[in-house]
Design a protein around this motif. Structure first.
Motif, mmCIF file in Angstrom:
data_model
loop_
_atom_site.group_PDB
_atom_site.id
_atom_site.type_symbol
_atom_site.label_atom_id
_atom_site.label_comp_id
_atom_site.label_asym_id
_atom_site.label_seq_id
_atom_site.Cartn_x
_atom_site.Cartn_y
_atom_site.Cartn_z
ATOM 1 N N HIS A 14 51.469 38.756 42.656
ATOM 2 C CA HIS A 14 51.056 37.742 43.641
ATOM 3 C C HIS A 14 51.091 38.309 45.055
ATOM 4 O O HIS A 14 50.318 37.936 45.920
ATOM 5 N N LYS A 15 51.999 39.266 45.288
ATOM 6 C CA LYS A 15 52.064 39.882 46.619
ATOM 7 C C LYS A 15 50.823 40.748 46.869
ATOM 8 O O LYS A 15 50.301 40.820 47.968
ATOM 9 N N PHE A 16 50.391 41.393 45.812
ATOM 10 C CA PHE A 16 49.185 42.206 45.905
ATOM 11 C C PHE A 16 47.972 41.315 46.182
ATOM 12 O O PHE A 16 47.134 41.606 47.045
ATOM 13 N N GLU A 17 47.943 40.168 45.461
ATOM 14 C CA GLU A 17 46.867 39.196 45.648
ATOM 15 C C GLU A 17 46.819 38.711 47.094
ATOM 16 O O GLU A 17 45.760 38.644 47.733
ATOM 17 N N GLU A 18 48.017 38.411 47.620
ATOM 18 C CA GLU A 18 48.146 37.923 49.002
ATOM 19 C C GLU A 18 47.651 38.989 49.992
ATOM 20 O O GLU A 18 46.911 38.689 50.933
ATOM 21 N N ALA A 19 48.058 40.228 49.751
ATOM 22 C CA ALA A 19 47.674 41.329 50.652
ATOM 23 C C ALA A 19 46.160 41.535 50.636
ATOM 24 O O ALA A 19 45.539 41.759 51.679
ATOM 25 N N CYS A 20 45.565 41.428 49.436
ATOM 26 C CA CYS A 20 44.108 41.601 49.328
ATOM 27 C C CYS A 20 43.390 40.480 50.071
ATOM 28 O O CYS A 20 42.382 40.714 50.744
ATOM 29 N N ARG A 21 43.961 39.244 49.934
ATOM 30 C CA ARG A 21 43.338 38.098 50.615
ATOM 31 C C ARG A 21 43.365 38.321 52.121
ATOM 32 O O ARG A 21 42.371 38.180 52.813
ATOM 33 N N LYS A 22 44.543 38.740 52.629
ATOM 34 C CA LYS A 22 44.690 38.963 54.079
ATOM 35 C C LYS A 22 43.747 40.052 54.567
ATOM 36 O O LYS A 22 43.201 39.983 55.648
ATOM 37 N N ALA A 23 43.583 41.087 53.758
ATOM 38 C CA ALA A 23 42.749 42.225 54.173
ATOM 39 C C ALA A 23 41.283 42.023 53.809
ATOM 40 O O ALA A 23 40.450 42.893 54.050
ATOM 41 N N ASN A 24 40.998 40.845 53.228
ATOM 42 C CA ASN A 24 39.627 40.544 52.843
ATOM 43 C C ASN A 24 39.050 41.568 51.855
ATOM 44 O O ASN A 24 37.906 41.993 51.978
ATOM 45 N N VAL A 25 39.879 41.984 50.914
ATOM 46 C CA VAL A 25 39.451 42.957 49.892
ATOM 47 C C VAL A 25 39.237 42.208 48.584
ATOM 48 O O VAL A 25 40.100 41.446 48.159
ATOM 49 N N PRO A 26 38.053 42.369 47.959
ATOM 50 C CA PRO A 26 37.826 41.647 46.698
ATOM 51 C C PRO A 26 38.780 42.114 45.600
ATOM 52 O O PRO A 26 39.060 43.304 45.487
ATOM 53 N N LEU A 27 39.299 41.165 44.809
ATOM 54 C CA LEU A 27 40.252 41.498 43.744
ATOM 55 C C LEU A 27 39.958 40.649 42.514
ATOM 56 O O LEU A 27 39.795 39.437 42.632
ATOM 57 N N LEU A 28 39.883 41.303 41.356
ATOM 58 C CA LEU A 28 39.830 40.556 40.102
ATOM 59 C C LEU A 28 41.172 40.778 39.421
ATOM 60 O O LEU A 28 41.432 41.855 38.888
ATOM 61 N N LEU A 29 42.051 39.784 39.501
ATOM 62 C CA LEU A 29 43.381 39.905 38.900
ATOM 63 C C LEU A 29 43.379 39.098 37.608
ATOM 64 O O LEU A 29 43.226 37.888 37.620
#
Ligand SMILES: N[C@@H](CCC(=O)N[C@@H](CSC=O)C(=O)NCC(=O)O)C(=O)O
Length: 230
Positions: free
Chosen positions: A185-200
């Motif tokens: 979830h921390k990785f998800e949060e970091a990706c959201r903040k950095a505007n990086v697309p993520l498929l978790l």
């Protein structure tokens, strides 16, 4: 002294290709190292395969993934070479190196250690610099300029951090450890903040073992094959 050039120490046919194990002397780590390459079947001697580095987890050697994952099936059909390095220097007899399962031998974390005592633990440099150069020099059937990176557990963390530090180098992933150590979830949060697309993708019911890796490895190989434009 052992050769800097890799020496083949085993070869096993699988899905039309070959698992080959090599030994070499590593100047970066100051010890002898082993690694595996899975070469997919080739119809032409001039064909060059892109590479997918697999970074294994704590306590692993270069053998776990090759023996247990079954990744060779998809790698064979996609035409991707699999590169499985070991997880730490070995045989240096540094005091305390084997006292704990998650520190020292089998636990290189794909980082460069900064303390004098652990000066040989330079797994970041080994995986990012020495190994690709060695592959390029010694294996003309590999196209190391087309490289991707994946891993499990400590190796999943290694793959992510190495990828994020080398965005130009890799077209570039990863239980009871989930909530205490892996913290997606921390990785998800970091990706959201950095505007990086993520498929978790959370996979309910699976534990941290290679049973989990085997279940989803084909998806990962196909994903990397797409990124490598195959
Ligand atoms: N402490 C135990 C468990 C070690 C373990 O689960 N290792 C995983 C990676 S954990 C995170 O990096 C693993 O891949 N093990 C190898 C395997 O083939 O399953 C122990 O010391 O055994």
């Amino acid at each position: 002294m052992e050769s800097l050039k890799p020496t083949e120490i085993s070869s096993t046919k699988m899905f039309g290709g070959y698992n080959k194990r090599y030994k070499h002397s590593s100047p970066t780590l100051g010890c002898s190292m082993t690694f595996h390459i899975y070469f997919p079947p080739s119809s032409s001697p001039s064909r060059k395969f892109p590479v997918l580095y697999w970074l294994s987890g704590l306590t692993c050697t270069d053998e776990n993934f090759i023996i247990k994952s079954g990744a060779q099936r998809a790698a064979s059909s996609e035409g991707v070479a699999l590169i499985a390095p070991d997880t730490s220097p070995r045989g240096l007899n540094v005091e305390g190196e084997s006292d704990s399962w998650d520190f020292g031998v089998g636990a290189g974390f794909y980082l460069n250690a900064t303390q004098e005592k652990w000066k040989n633990w330079q797994m970041y440099d080994y995986v990012v610099k020495e190994l690709p150069a060695l592959l390029q020099e010694n294996f003309p059937q590999l196209d190391t300029s087309r490289a991707s990176l994946s891993g499990h557990s400590m190796g999943g963390h290694g793959a992510l951090t190495i990828y994020l530090k080398n965005l130009d180098k890799y077209k570039g992933d990863e239980d009871k450890f989930l909530s205490q150590q892996l913290l997606p979830h921390k990785f998800e949060e970091a990706c959201r903040k950095a505007n990086v697309p993520l498929l978790l993708r959370m996979q309910p019911g699976y534990d941290h073992s290679y049973y989990f890796v085997v279940t989803f490895i084909d998806d990962h190989i196909h994903h990397h094959a797409q990124a490598l434009n195959l």
